[in-house]
Design a protein around this motif. Structure first.
Motif, PDB file in Angstrom:
ATOM      1  N   THR A 151       0.843  -1.190   0.000  1.00 40.31           N
ATOM      2  CA  THR A 151       0.000   0.000   0.000  1.00 40.31           C
ATOM      3  C   THR A 151       0.881   1.243   0.000  1.00 40.31           C
ATOM      4  OG1 THR A 151      -1.773   1.185   1.158  1.00 40.31           O
ATOM      5  CG2 THR A 151      -0.164   0.048   2.539  1.00 40.31           C
ATOM      6  N   TRP A 201      -0.961   3.828   4.602  1.00 42.71           N
ATOM      7  CA  TRP A 201      -1.931   3.266   5.540  1.00 42.71           C
ATOM      8  C   TRP A 201      -2.993   4.314   5.877  1.00 42.71           C
ATOM      9  CZ3 TRP A 201      -1.378  -1.657   5.548  1.00 42.71           C
ATOM     10  CH2 TRP A 201      -0.136  -2.283   5.645  1.00 42.71           C
ATOM     11  N   PHE A 259       0.789  -6.468  10.104  1.00 48.04           N
ATOM     12  CA  PHE A 259       0.160  -5.387   9.355  1.00 48.04           C
ATOM     13  C   PHE A 259      -1.287  -5.672   8.944  1.00 48.04           C
ATOM     14  CE2 PHE A 259       2.447  -7.790   5.984  1.00 48.04           C
ATOM     15  CZ  PHE A 259       1.382  -8.114   5.166  1.00 48.04           C
ATOM     16  N   ASP A 308      -3.842  -3.136   9.978  1.00 50.66           N
ATOM     17  CA  ASP A 308      -3.784  -1.894   9.208  1.00 50.66           C
ATOM     18  C   ASP A 308      -4.356  -2.095   7.804  1.00 50.66           C
ATOM     19  OD1 ASP A 308      -2.431  -0.344  11.233  1.00 50.66           O
ATOM     20  OD2 ASP A 308      -0.650  -1.504  10.793  1.00 50.66           O
ATOM     21  N   ALA A 313      -8.203  -0.594   5.230  1.00 46.34           N
ATOM     22  CA  ALA A 313      -7.881   0.208   4.044  1.00 46.34           C
ATOM     23  C   ALA A 313      -9.148   0.884   3.519  1.00 46.34           C
ATOM     24  CB  ALA A 313      -7.265  -0.674   2.962  1.00 46.34           C
ATOM     25  N   HIS A 368      -4.908   4.589  -0.528  1.00 41.89           N
ATOM     26  CA  HIS A 368      -5.022   3.697   0.628  1.00 41.89           C
ATOM     27  C   HIS A 368      -5.393   2.264   0.229  1.00 41.89           C
ATOM     28  CE1 HIS A 368      -4.478   6.974   3.363  1.00 41.89           C
ATOM     29  NE2 HIS A 368      -5.587   7.585   3.012  1.00 41.89           N
TER      30      HIS A 368
END
Length: 396
Positions: free
Chosen positions: A204, A207, A240, A243, A247, A254
């Motif tokens: 990405t 974030w 992750f 996170d 999105a 994002h």
């Protein structure tokens, strides 16, 4: 019928292929465009096509048809031929090679690059490094696991914010012993591809939960894509995911992207140079959101709790250099009972990898860790905000 014959005869004329070398008609137009872009290097591409055996000529046609213009103008026939032959060597040698459809093999094993990194001649060397490690594996999943577990010992590269640049080639990273998350992803992908495991870059540009980007790997296994990375936690498991799982599906900056050699709907956003448009990508955001929702469903009881993130550094001198981080055990207690424990991320982990606990709001806890002399340090932790991030110092 006449149109088809005309296309095939045009193909034989343009590329000088014998009738026994049947290049699929789907590549004709893109090959012609590629040859026109190649300029003076056209003869090298023609030689690469001509030297391929009939069972591999479509693979070479695919590779050339979708090569970036920078490569069309510079790569030699020798480089391309060696790359294709070694990719097939791995495909034919390991038992999982038969499981891989041509479309996946062409797109996610055959390519010699993932992004805009320098074009190193890595495939033979990486085959020699990793083939002995996976030679006794019976399944692709076994091979993925053992490469994930051993790659750092083989290539001797660690994560560091002090690497020269984010978009390093495999040998640029090996020469330094340092790489960014993107450089580590290139290393891992090349290791996988060297033994016939389909893989691609995922990541990405930004974030939604904090500033920063991240790139990692995906591997194709039994018809599905799973994510993994250089410092593995298992397939579809990583720090992750929380996170990635939040999105923003409405904002491309994002999104979660997955790379493709063949042109796709989007370009993979390379945060060090947004002008580069030749790394193609799919939008795979929804899959990561679904994975996060499934993980949340397995963690019933965390709803309404506060995410408390904890980082540990050697001292206050600099909290931006990865080597200053310290891995240490942290325990959270309440009413003299330990309720949570975990380790802070050390110098080898990504800078976005942060120890996280879910605690009750408006409640006081005791947080314990050890100082540089091994003495326990206990501090009061009052959870008063909706999100908290604490920075601790070891004073080494």
């Amino acid at each position: 019928m006449k149109k088809l014959l005309l296309v095939l005869s045009s193909l034989l004329f343009v590329f000088g292929c014998s009738p026994s070398k049947k290049i699929d008609a789907q590549y004709v137009e893109d090959l012609n465009i590629a040859f026109n872009k190649a300029g003076e290097n056209k003869a090298e591409l023609q030689l690469a096509i001509d030297e391929m055996s009939p069972d591999k000529v479509n693979a070479m046609a695919f590779l050339i048809a979708y090569m970036p213009e920078r490569d069309l103008k510079t790569l030699s026939a020798e480089y391309l031929i060696k790359n294709v032959n070694l990719a097939y060597k791995a495909k034919n040698e390991f038992p999982w090679g038969n499981e891989i459809p041509d479309s996946v093999f062409y797109n996610d094993v055959l390519p010699y690059a993932l992004m805009n990194e320098r074009r190193d001649d890595w495939r033979e060397d990486f085959y020699n490094r990793f083939a002995p490690i996976v030679k006794d594996c019976k399944t692709m999943e076994e091979a993925i696991t053992i490469i994930n577990d051993t790659i750092i010992d083989v290539v001797k590269v660690k994560y560091s914010t002090e690497r020269e640049k984010p978009d390093q080639s495999p040998y640029e990273s090996i020469d330094q012993g340092l790489a960014s998350c993107s450089g580590l992803s290139v290393l891992l992908a090349d290791a996988f591809r060297s033994v016939g495991i389909p893989t691609r870059l995922a990541g990405t540009p930004n974030w939604t939960t904090k500033e920063g980007n991240h790139n990692w790997n995906e591997v194709w296994l039994k018809g599905q894509w799973y994510f993994t990375e250089y410092y593995p936690s298992g397939l579809d498991k990583s720090w992750f995911l929380a996170d990635a799982g939040v999105a923003d599906t409405k904002d491309p900056k994002h999104w979660i992207y997955a790379s493709s050699w063949k042109p796709a709907q989007y370009d993979f956003p390379l945060v060090w140079d947004y002008d580069i448009k030749y790394v193609h990508a799919h939008n795979v955001t929804d899959r990561y959101i679904d994975l996060w929702h499934k993980e949340q469903a397995q963690n019933v009881g965390k709803e309404g709790k506060v995410a408390v993130r904890i980082k540990m550094f050697k001292n206050k001198a600099c909290t931006l250099i990865s080597d200053n981080r310290v891995e240490t055990e942290v325990t959270i207690s309440a009413d003299r009972k330990i309720i949570e424990s975990g380790k802070t991320a050390g110098p080898l982990k990504d800078m976005n990898d942060i120890l996280q606990f879910y605690l009750d709001k408006n409640k006081t806890y005791q947080m314990t860790y050890f100082d540089s002399k091994g003495n326990p340090v206990t501090k009061t932790l009052a959870v008063e905000a909706d999100n908290m991030e604490l920075t601790l110092y070891k004073e080494i």
